[in-house]
Design an enzyme around this catalytic site. Sequence first.
Site, short mmCIF file in Angstrom:
data_model
loop_
_atom_site.label_atom_id
_atom_site.label_comp_id
_atom_site.label_asym_id
_atom_site.label_seq_id
_atom_site.Cartn_x
_atom_site.Cartn_y
_atom_site.Cartn_z
NE ARG A 1 -0.50 -0.02 4.98
CZ ARG A 1 -1.14 -0.13 6.08
NH1 ARG A 1 -2.24 -0.31 6.25
NH2 ARG A 1 -0.22 -0.27 7.26
CG ASN B 1 -4.58 4.32 7.54
OD1 ASN B 1 -5.10 4.55 8.39
ND2 ASN B 1 -3.20 3.45 7.53
CD GLU B 2 -0.61 4.38 10.59
OE1 GLU B 2 0.15 3.82 9.78
OE2 GLU B 2 -0.58 4.36 11.66
CD GLU C 1 -4.62 2.18 12.66
OE1 GLU C 1 -3.59 1.50 12.73
OE2 GLU C 1 -4.93 2.73 11.51
CD1 TRP D 1 2.38 -3.73 11.81
CD2 TRP D 1 4.23 -3.05 12.99
NE1 TRP D 1 2.01 -2.82 12.73
CE2 TRP D 1 3.37 -2.28 13.57
CE3 TRP D 1 5.24 -2.63 13.34
CZ2 TRP D 1 3.20 -1.21 14.31
CZ3 TRP D 1 5.54 -1.78 14.29
CH2 TRP D 1 4.49 -0.97 14.65
CD GLU E 1 -2.19 -4.69 8.37
OE1 GLU E 1 -1.29 -3.97 8.57
OE2 GLU E 1 -3.37 -4.42 8.20
CE LYS E 2 -1.90 -15.37 5.95
NZ LYS E 2 -1.21 -14.20 5.06
CG PHE E 3 -0.23 -14.49 11.48
CD1 PHE E 3 -0.96 -15.59 11.71
CD2 PHE E 3 0.67 -14.56 10.46
CE1 PHE E 3 -1.07 -16.69 10.97
CE2 PHE E 3 0.51 -15.55 9.70
CZ PHE E 3 -0.25 -16.74 9.81
CG HIS E 4 -2.55 -6.45 13.62
ND1 HIS E 4 -3.36 -6.00 14.50
CD2 HIS E 4 -1.41 -5.66 13.68
CE1 HIS E 4 -2.93 -4.97 15.09
NE2 HIS E 4 -1.67 -4.66 14.40
C1 GAL Z 1 -1.37 0.96 11.20
C2 GAL Z 1 -2.17 1.11 9.94
C3 GAL Z 1 -3.19 -0.04 9.83
C4 GAL Z 1 -2.31 -1.31 10.23
C5 GAL Z 1 -1.67 -1.39 11.63
C6 GAL Z 1 -1.43 -2.56 11.75
O1 GAL Z 1 -0.24 1.56 11.02
O2 GAL Z 1 -2.85 2.38 9.94
O3 GAL Z 1 -3.96 -0.01 8.74
O4 GAL Z 1 -1.85 -1.88 9.16
O5 GAL Z 1 -0.92 -0.38 11.26
O6 GAL Z 1 -0.66 -2.53 13.23
#
Ligand code: GAL
Length: 658
Positions: free
Chosen positions: A111, A149-150, A307, A315, A355-358
């Site tokens: 992204r 976003n960010e 968030e 990550w 991000e499936k392990f988030h």
């Molecule tokens: C943020 C982002 C989210 C998601 C999240 C995961 O930086 O805005 O979309 O990726 O991290 O921790």
Amino acid sequence: MIIPRLDRIAYGGDYNPEQWPEEVWRTDVALMREAGVNLVTVGVFSWAELEVAEGEFRFGWLDRVLDLLHAGEIAVDLATPTAAPPAWLTRRYPGSRLVDRDGRVLGFGGRQGFCPSSPDYRARAAELTERLAARYAAHPALVLWHAHNEYGGANPACYCATSAAAFRRWLADRYGGLDALNAAWGTAFWSQRYGDWAEIEPPRRAPTAGNPAQQLDFLRFCAAEHLANFRAERDILRRCAPGVPVTTNFMIAACKTMDYWRWAAEVDLLANDHYLRAERADNHIELAMAADLSRGVAGGAPWLLMEHSTSAVNWQPRNIAKRPGELRRNSLAHLARGADGLMFFQWRAARYGQEKFHSAMLPHGGTETAVWRDVVELGGMLRTLDPVRGEPVRADVGMVWDWESWWAAELDWRPSVDLDYVERVSAFYEWLWRAHLTVDFVHPAGDLSAHPLLVVPSLYLVSTEAAANLARYVEQGGTVVVSYFSGIVDVNDAVHPGGFPGALRDLLGLVIEEFRPLRAGQTVRLDSGATGDVWAELIEPRGATTVASYLDGPAPGGPAVTRHPFGAGVAWYVSTRLRGADLDGVLRAACADAGVASREDLPPGLEVVRRGRFLFAINHDGHDAKLPAAGTELLTGARCDGVLRVPGGEVRVIDTGR
Ligand code: GAL
């Protein structure tokens, strides 16, 4: 109220219904209600689902999502999905791709792979924003706009030809003429004089360190390009939906490249994302710092935690799960420090993708999980804690934070690779946190007058205006503590004349004859008993008194810590890297000078913050803690008459009545 149409503490998260079959949406809304969710961010990464090919829009699914949420009394923070341009855009407008410092064109599949200066990207983003705004401005679920976003998270800088041309335009605007630019950049050095604007490039990889003033201006330019993109979207949203606030999510403290002091003036409310560095056991101190910085940048106003995570963050090198009670402690620490809303990434854990392990509010394991039970419990607590909303945080100490100085301090060829801006801020912050003092962050040229003590950690770049501001603060009775490598250069990274630290020499009452950085692993002993590392200096006092001297190292016998009465106040200087208990001497003495009563008597590991008439006590230790307090405890409803007991790992919030 930060969100006029939401009269509760905001609670919820990013909701990505486009990743799920429609039959799941109803379950989502029912479970959101069960958890006490009242706000969700929708559409953040749905560009390709909303505009399937250029000019071909499909809003039907989003209509149904918003209607469903509204029927469930869940408000919507509607995002413009411009952080993830679709494949068709990237293919059709190859000039919109991001190019790195080495000239490599970055690929599709992540992204934010776009060039922030691309006119094609900008035009398509504006068109989609316009469509979204026109369609949903009057939707009853809409309470907040979430632009992008960010900004700059993955694409802080682009080095393509379009960016180079935009950089030149930005420079022409800043300097008016090439003579001014040549002077500001010091181009007499290494034969860099520019005779034509077309000769100027972004600071692409060069065989040596690049021109520091050019690099600084490029950082300023990049941040300005992202901000221009935000403004463009914001203005469309405001025009179509007057009265609905527009924000975007910052990454305060974690993001070096955006100068959020500038951004704060442009958003209707400050929103921040915060992710714990999971492997550090005392990471709640860094969390507190990010929350205080959010409030500081918001000018003390309530802000929104857009968030954070319920548990693991995917990550990071190791996806450490939160410990029992940690979710609650983290969330309520943000609330204590001024957040009026607590949101998560994300509502439902994703089955596929990066991000499936988030972690999520609703984990892969569903509702039979500890995370879900914690999420439901927190939703209930927030209903009880609603009176806290809007109350101002009461801080004890001011601390300077400056992105531009951070940029400049860490460019190439500094006197030591061990200089680390955030490390210095964090070290002072941590000492104050452990002394149970709350910090308000301020800009060096901002209003410093709110607190009697101001800490200025390694402020390398100091403008003339900021220097005068700091001097005025002390002259009028303030106490400052300044750490090494401060006041060295001006806004163009040119050394302030007359000897280090030019911008602060009179204030500190000393001259630094020479920097004497230490070797890796080397330490220096001070006669105060403290030990420093990383840095030392050869100092000649000019009015300052030596409070601690070096016993050994590269400046033996010379001043290490000094104190200088200046006007009605006092300026302290610390010329080596002190941490933890090694800061005790100077910070206790500075607190005494400033009349700040440190609360080191309170139990360690207990976070104590006052927000209006409410006292938050967050126990990060496993053992019970006690502190003096009187009033009604909001979470248990118990009366407290003098001594508040906070069980290990628990949070208590007292309404003290005043
Ligand atoms: C943020 C982002 C989210 C998601 C999240 C995961 O930086 O805005 O979309 O990726 O991290 O921790």
